[in-house]
Scaffold this motif. Structure first.
Motif, short mmCIF file in Angstrom:
data_model
loop_
_atom_site.label_atom_id
_atom_site.label_comp_id
_atom_site.label_asym_id
_atom_site.label_seq_id
_atom_site.Cartn_x
_atom_site.Cartn_y
_atom_site.Cartn_z
N LEU A 37 0.74 -1.31 0.04
CA LEU A 37 -0.05 0.01 -0.14
C LEU A 37 0.85 1.26 0.08
O LEU A 37 1.91 1.32 0.40
N THR A 38 0.20 2.23 -0.43
CA THR A 38 0.55 3.65 -0.15
C THR A 38 0.06 4.06 1.07
O THR A 38 -0.95 4.07 1.07
N PHE A 39 0.80 4.37 2.20
CA PHE A 39 0.21 4.59 3.41
C PHE A 39 0.65 6.06 3.99
O PHE A 39 1.77 6.21 3.92
N ILE A 40 -0.25 6.69 4.40
CA ILE A 40 -0.21 8.17 4.52
C ILE A 40 -0.99 8.48 5.89
O ILE A 40 -2.27 8.02 5.95
N MET A 41 -0.42 8.94 6.98
CA MET A 41 -1.04 9.06 8.41
C MET A 41 -0.95 10.18 9.01
O MET A 41 0.30 10.82 8.95
N VAL A 42 -1.89 10.77 9.49
CA VAL A 42 -1.66 11.95 10.57
C VAL A 42 -1.72 11.60 11.60
O VAL A 42 -2.46 10.73 12.37
N THR A 43 -0.67 11.98 12.64
CA THR A 43 -0.59 11.89 13.95
C THR A 43 -0.01 13.07 14.90
O THR A 43 0.75 13.66 14.24
N HIS A 44 -0.31 13.10 16.18
CA HIS A 44 0.31 14.25 16.94
C HIS A 44 1.32 13.43 17.65
O HIS A 44 1.96 14.00 18.34
N ASP A 45 1.42 12.04 17.56
CA ASP A 45 2.34 11.24 18.54
C ASP A 45 3.68 11.13 17.91
O ASP A 45 3.87 10.61 16.87
N SER A 46 4.85 11.84 18.43
CA SER A 46 5.98 11.76 18.12
C SER A 46 6.73 10.47 18.14
O SER A 46 7.42 10.19 17.13
N SER A 47 6.38 9.62 19.23
CA SER A 47 6.90 8.28 18.85
C SER A 47 6.55 7.49 17.74
O SER A 47 7.40 6.93 16.88
N ILE A 48 5.51 7.92 17.11
CA ILE A 48 4.84 7.18 15.91
C ILE A 48 5.52 7.82 14.79
O ILE A 48 5.99 7.11 13.75
N ALA A 49 5.85 8.96 14.82
CA ALA A 49 6.31 9.95 13.56
C ALA A 49 7.63 9.30 13.55
O ALA A 49 8.17 9.29 12.35
N ARG A 50 8.48 9.16 14.43
CA ARG A 50 10.09 8.62 14.36
C ARG A 50 10.03 7.22 13.81
O ARG A 50 11.02 6.86 13.40
N ARG A 51 8.72 6.39 13.64
CA ARG A 51 8.75 5.22 13.04
C ARG A 51 8.93 5.05 11.64
O ARG A 51 9.11 4.08 10.94
N ALA A 52 8.32 6.35 11.08
CA ALA A 52 8.28 6.47 9.61
C ALA A 52 9.59 6.75 8.78
O ALA A 52 10.31 7.50 9.19
N PRO A 53 9.40 6.39 7.63
CA PRO A 53 10.68 6.59 6.76
C PRO A 53 10.76 8.06 6.39
O PRO A 53 11.71 8.65 5.82
N ARG A 54 9.51 8.62 6.29
CA ARG A 54 9.30 10.01 5.78
C ARG A 54 8.43 10.71 6.50
O ARG A 54 7.14 10.34 6.87
N LEU A 55 8.61 12.07 6.82
CA LEU A 55 7.86 12.77 7.78
C LEU A 55 7.68 14.23 6.95
O LEU A 55 8.57 14.92 6.67
N ALA A 56 6.41 14.62 7.07
CA ALA A 56 5.92 15.93 6.61
C ALA A 56 5.42 16.58 7.66
O ALA A 56 4.46 16.38 8.24
N THR A 57 6.15 17.70 7.84
CA THR A 57 5.52 18.66 8.96
C THR A 57 5.13 19.90 8.62
O THR A 57 5.61 20.48 7.66
N ILE A 58 3.76 20.14 8.98
CA ILE A 58 3.24 21.21 8.46
C ILE A 58 3.05 22.43 9.52
O ILE A 58 2.81 22.27 10.55
#
Length: 227
Positions: free
Chosen positions: A193-214
């Motif tokens: 899949l192409t998997f795109i997720m919004v989260t406020h949880d930094s511990s989850i964000a650190r697990r992603a290969p790519r982070l978009a900060t808005i």
């Protein structure tokens, strides 16, 4: 997969005009995984809605497989969402009077599948998220984590190209959060899949290969080679 060019979304708030997105340029490759993070009101959910064809930009283009979602007639846009994009939300959005299997089947109705085929696909999807023994349970008989698993099965049962998740662990405790994230990450790899997720949880964000900060409607991309 996705190519966003100059995407701006403008809202009127009283006498003020606010840009939730301000000229966003973004490429998301087929099979990629992206986490979107940022302050409340910074445009995270607005960007996800653009990617899912749930809203249209004020200006700019949102190309999905070479087709600009911003320019599609509503009927064709509805078809793209029904066939190609799965959605998971923080609040689960399950119908309380339907069983787990029936909730999952609702995603297949727009595809025109007949009853027997719908039931078989729904049971298979629920089995893939560890709920093969809970087909006949209504949401009130399931824990929060189990309800989110039903919602994930509903998103995946139509075999989409894209999975969009808006704070999918926001209503869960820490241990259940980790279970759901492991499930989502496993399904992403298994199904390509192409998997795109919004989260406020930094511990989850650190697990992603790519982070978009808005921030203030503008996007900064960070690559995480260790993820």
């Amino acid at each position: 997969m996705y190519q966003l060019r100059g995407v701006t979304k403008r809202y009127s708030r009283g006498k003020k005009t606010v840009d939730a997105l301000a000229g966003v340029d973004l490429t998301i490759e087929d099979g990629g995984r992206l986490v979107i993070q940022g302050p409340t009101g910074g445009g995270k959910s607005t960007l996800l809605q653009m990617l899912g064809g749930l809203d249209r930009p004020t200006r700019g283009s949102v190309e999905f497989d070479g087709v600009d979602l911003a320019q599609l007639p509503e009927a064709r846009l509805t078809k793209v969402r029904a066939e190609s994009i799965g959605f998971v939300f923080q609040s689960f959005n399950l119908i309380p009077t339907l069983t787990a299997q029936e909730n999952v089947e609702t995603a297949l109705v727009p595809l025109g599948l007949k009853g027997a085929a719908r039931r078989e696909r729904a049971a298979e999807a629920l089995g893939s998220v560890g709920l093969g023994e809970r087909l006949g349970h209504v949401p009130g008989e399931l824990s929060g984590g189990q309800q989110q698993r039903v919602a994930i099965a509903r998103a995946l049962v139509k075999r989409p190209k894209v999975l969009l998740a808006d704070e999918p662990t926001g209503n869960l405790d820490e241990s259940m959060r980790d279970e759901i994230m492991e499930l989502l990450e496993g399904l992403w790899k298994e199904h390509g899949l192409t998997f795109i997720m919004v989260t406020h949880d930094s511990s989850i964000a650190r697990r992603a290969p790519r982070l978009a900060t808005i921030r203030k409607g503008r996007v900064t991309i960070t690559e995480n080679a260790a993820a």
